[in-house]
Design a protein around this motif. Sequence first.
Motif, PDB file in Angstrom:
ATOM      1  N   GLU A   1       1.402   3.348 -10.714  1.00  0.00           N
ATOM      2  CA  GLU A   1       0.176   4.177 -10.544  1.00  0.00           C
ATOM      3  C   GLU A   1      -0.385   3.939  -9.055  1.00  0.00           C
ATOM      4  O   GLU A   1      -1.527   3.822  -8.665  1.00  0.00           O
ATOM      5  N   GLU A   2       0.779   3.624  -7.968  1.00  0.00           N
ATOM      6  CA  GLU A   2       0.146   3.772  -6.768  1.00  0.00           C
ATOM      7  C   GLU A   2      -0.030   5.311  -6.202  1.00  0.00           C
ATOM      8  O   GLU A   2       0.615   6.169  -6.737  1.00  0.00           O
ATOM      9  N   LYS A   3      -0.888   5.194  -5.415  1.00  0.00           N
ATOM     10  CA  LYS A   3      -1.181   6.726  -4.849  1.00  0.00           C
ATOM     11  C   LYS A   3      -0.381   7.229  -3.944  1.00  0.00           C
ATOM     12  O   LYS A   3      -0.182   6.585  -2.881  1.00  0.00           O
TER      13      LYS A   3
ATOM     14  N   MET B   1       5.208   5.732  -9.075  1.00  0.00           N
ATOM     15  CA  MET B   1       4.279   6.573 -10.175  1.00  0.00           C
ATOM     16  C   MET B   1       4.000   5.609 -11.264  1.00  0.00           C
ATOM     17  O   MET B   1       2.845   5.681 -11.829  1.00  0.00           O
TER      18      MET B   1
ATOM     19  N   ASP C   1       0.723   9.918  -0.951  1.00  0.00           N
ATOM     20  CA  ASP C   1       0.055  10.999  -0.201  1.00  0.00           C
ATOM     21  C   ASP C   1       1.014  11.873   0.320  1.00  0.00           C
ATOM     22  O   ASP C   1       2.256  12.164  -0.421  1.00  0.00           O
TER      23      ASP C   1
ATOM     24  N   ASP D   1       0.912  -1.115   0.064  1.00  0.00           N
ATOM     25  CA  ASP D   1       0.058   0.032   0.207  1.00  0.00           C
ATOM     26  C   ASP D   1       1.047   1.269   0.227  1.00  0.00           C
ATOM     27  O   ASP D   1       2.188   0.983  -0.043  1.00  0.00           O
ATOM     28  N   THR D   2       0.170   2.363   0.194  1.00  0.00           N
ATOM     29  CA  THR D   2       1.010   3.605   0.092  1.00  0.00           C
ATOM     30  C   THR D   2       2.173   3.670   1.260  1.00  0.00           C
ATOM     31  O   THR D   2       3.261   4.164   0.936  1.00  0.00           O
TER      32      THR D   2
ATOM     33  N   SER E   1      -2.885  16.791  -7.676  1.00  0.00           N
ATOM     34  CA  SER E   1      -3.102  15.949  -6.950  1.00  0.00           C
ATOM     35  C   SER E   1      -4.121  16.380  -5.646  1.00  0.00           C
ATOM     36  O   SER E   1      -4.963  15.586  -5.099  1.00  0.00           O
TER      37      SER E   1
ATOM     38  N   ASN F   1       3.226  17.872  -9.182  1.00  0.00           N
ATOM     39  CA  ASN F   1       2.307  16.677  -8.914  1.00  0.00           C
ATOM     40  C   ASN F   1       1.306  16.970  -7.687  1.00  0.00           C
ATOM     41  O   ASN F   1       0.374  16.747  -7.847  1.00  0.00           O
TER      42      ASN F   1
END
Length: 882
Positions: free
Chosen positions: A403-405, A400, A407, A372-373, A437, A433
């Motif tokens: 396409e992992e988000k 990136m 934070d 996860d992030t 976002s 960026n």
Amino acid sequence: MQTRVSSSLISKALSSSSNLKELRRIHALVISLGLDGSDFFSGKLIDKYSHLKQPNSSLSVFRRVSPANNVYLWNSIIRALSQNGLFSKALEFYGKLREAKVSPDKYTFPSVVKACAGLFDAEMGDSVYEEILELGFESDVYVGNAVVDMYSRMGLLGRARQVFDEMPVRDIVSWNSLISGFSSHGYYEEALEVYHELRKSWIVPDSYTVSSVLPAFGNLLIVKEGEGLHGFVLKSGVDSVVVVNNGLLAMYLKFSRPMDARRLFDEMVVRDSISYNTMICGYINLEMYEESVRMFLEKLDQFKPDFLTVSSVLRACGHLRDLHLAKYVHDYLRRAGFVLETTGSNILIDMYAKCGDIIAARDVFKSMECKDTVSWNSIINGYIQSGDLLEAMKLFKMMMFMEEKADHITYLGLISVSTRLTDLKFGRGLHSNVTKSGIYFDVSVRNALIDMYAKCGEVGDSLKIFNSMEIRDMVTWNTVISACVRFGDFATGLQVITQMMNSGVVPDMATFLVILPMCASLAAKRLGREIHCCLLRFGYESELRIGNALIEMYSKCGCLESSFRVFENMSRRDVVTWTGLIYAYGMYGEGEKALEAFANMEKSGVVPDNVAFIAIIYACSHSGLVEEGLACFDKMKTHYKIDPLIEHYACVVDLLSRSQKISKAEEFIQAMPIKPDASIWASLLRACRTSGDMETAERVSKKIVELNPDDPGYSILASNAYAALRKWDKVSLIRKSLKEKHIKKNPGYSWIEISKKVHVFRAGDDSAPQSEAIHKSLEILYSLMAKEGHIPDSREVSQNLEDEEEKRRLICGHSERLAIAFGLLNTEPGTPLQVMKNLRVCGDCHEVTKLISKIVGREILVRDANRFHLFKHGTCSCKDRW
């Protein structure tokens, strides 16, 4: 008669049955005797199956007697379903009860209300409560308790309190439900208020009361009452209840009394996993990481750790930076069969990164099936911690690509990479960026961007972000002030400080630690004193770092006495404090006082470090104390076993050079065990120019140009030496090289503060305020100086000019002269003047200022890039050793 005896025996058997096999045998007997249609036995069976966690069997019994018209059976099945967590099913059967036109009684509603609470269904809960009111069951204590508990669990504490207040009869459960509701939702003051009401009602608290109110004492740090409650626990005998002791453990750890908590823990007869977790996590919260891990290892044979235990211990290993221990705990987890999913693996990555084993952290990261992030953030920040910033950047690009988000934590780490690498292009990309976002509106991200742009030399962009921010925190203000200070834009820094004060923002210690060095750099004595008053008002004057900053500020603002007063009033002093005082004495040419301060530092037990020795040798250098300075250098090596750095060697060369021991200085340089840099040769070159040893000057100039051709300061110094030698071809060559490389010399400027306003002057600046009057005043002074025998030193002109008048004009336009003349024009006769200059005072300006002080009868304090010069009656405090 026989049937009645059989019924009695079966009823007793049902009541005493303790396992499923035995219950099923009795159930079969009930069926064989034809008693399965009995409401009494059916209800008994439903309850018994429920207690043995067999709700489906309870349903089967109920269905055999459906349709049921007896509310007892409906109550039994609803209770069975609610007790086993089947809350939706329980409410479904309550609905069926209403459809069957069976009237609920007071025994129906506690289970129904419990089901509403279990589902956190406030709407259904309100509906059921309305039915309770309609049927008049609100006066029943058990029903009321259930409703209070329901609203408390849902966090609807106002409703819970209202129901509680309206209850005609209350028991200990009523009070416990309300206290627990307030306490579990963090309303500790309200929980204590209800607890105190309970005590006034002469109701004796039970174990549940105590365990509910203990968190309130702990979190509100009410020590005395907490200890009193512990005394009640011991007297009442509820100390045998493990949940109460666990609450006491947590309370004492909140009080930061780990020894009391450990004593209680050791005395506990019964402990559960919560007991161990409370101690282990409590130690970690108190930053007692070793004790936390030690308890885990020592007690492994006494309890079974759960995920909370394991995750806490892993974090403690990370804080301890103990790789051996970290691997031991990780191996234990493997042997114990713990399956660490995403959260646990993230903790492992962070732990290994903190312990310095980034390879192990990367192995954990690669082995994860589900990332996860937090996983990406952990490994990226791990590489940042290890110093491998380029690998951190690569991982971010991979993140990136996949396409992992990302934070705000991701971007804070990456912006710090851009800052440390001064990679403006990467930083601008991150800025783009975060804007796309929506993370840009996070204050911490904007603060990081302000810092990044400032450290990349783009303070304009820092100010743009700052000015666009509607919400700012203390870090925002401190960061933008620091940015202005770092960039040398003190005027904007002062504007921001004024804006902060006008906004009603109360500065913190970090703010003052930024502002004071700015005052020192500007020599803004008035502002510095105002800041000192603020420090006294906010109670920061006793802080060691603040005292150290005040000593530096006052010393650089020309207030040596104020520096000493701050030093005298400090209750605690460290090596930085003493070094600041020694350096201050050195700046004012008070070498003897610097040596006395150094001796007092040693007597006080403070061990000098390498910076302290730089300060004392520097002080000796500026006071002509050659033997004393050399003795300090020798003491540093032999007594304190400190290996000299290039800065120490530079100080010794400066010490010898200022006292015109040119040959000794050159011999010292040649004998150095480390290669001399341009700064060391520069000290010798300045001395050569002052003494007129132009042969050595030419040799040294050549070395400086070879060592550091791209530094404008050293290149200009060498160029000026060649100019004094009239070697214009060399001068031209150096200046051409600087021009081709687009390297510019820092322009010289001076400033003076008059009537609370700072006036800045640049060399040859005709646009300065009162320019015409300044030049007329200087012309009068020059004519008076000529009568004193002064002839301008044309050697200070570094340009190839044939016209002596042009040379004289250039020398006479130096910035400090303009500032002094402005000060003479705008102050009362006899008023001391204080002028600051960003570069070193030239020889001719030094002579001119001595003569001005004699002619006008004024004290003139000048601070240049090296030190303070106090000009008085035609002499200078530096004794011409500057």
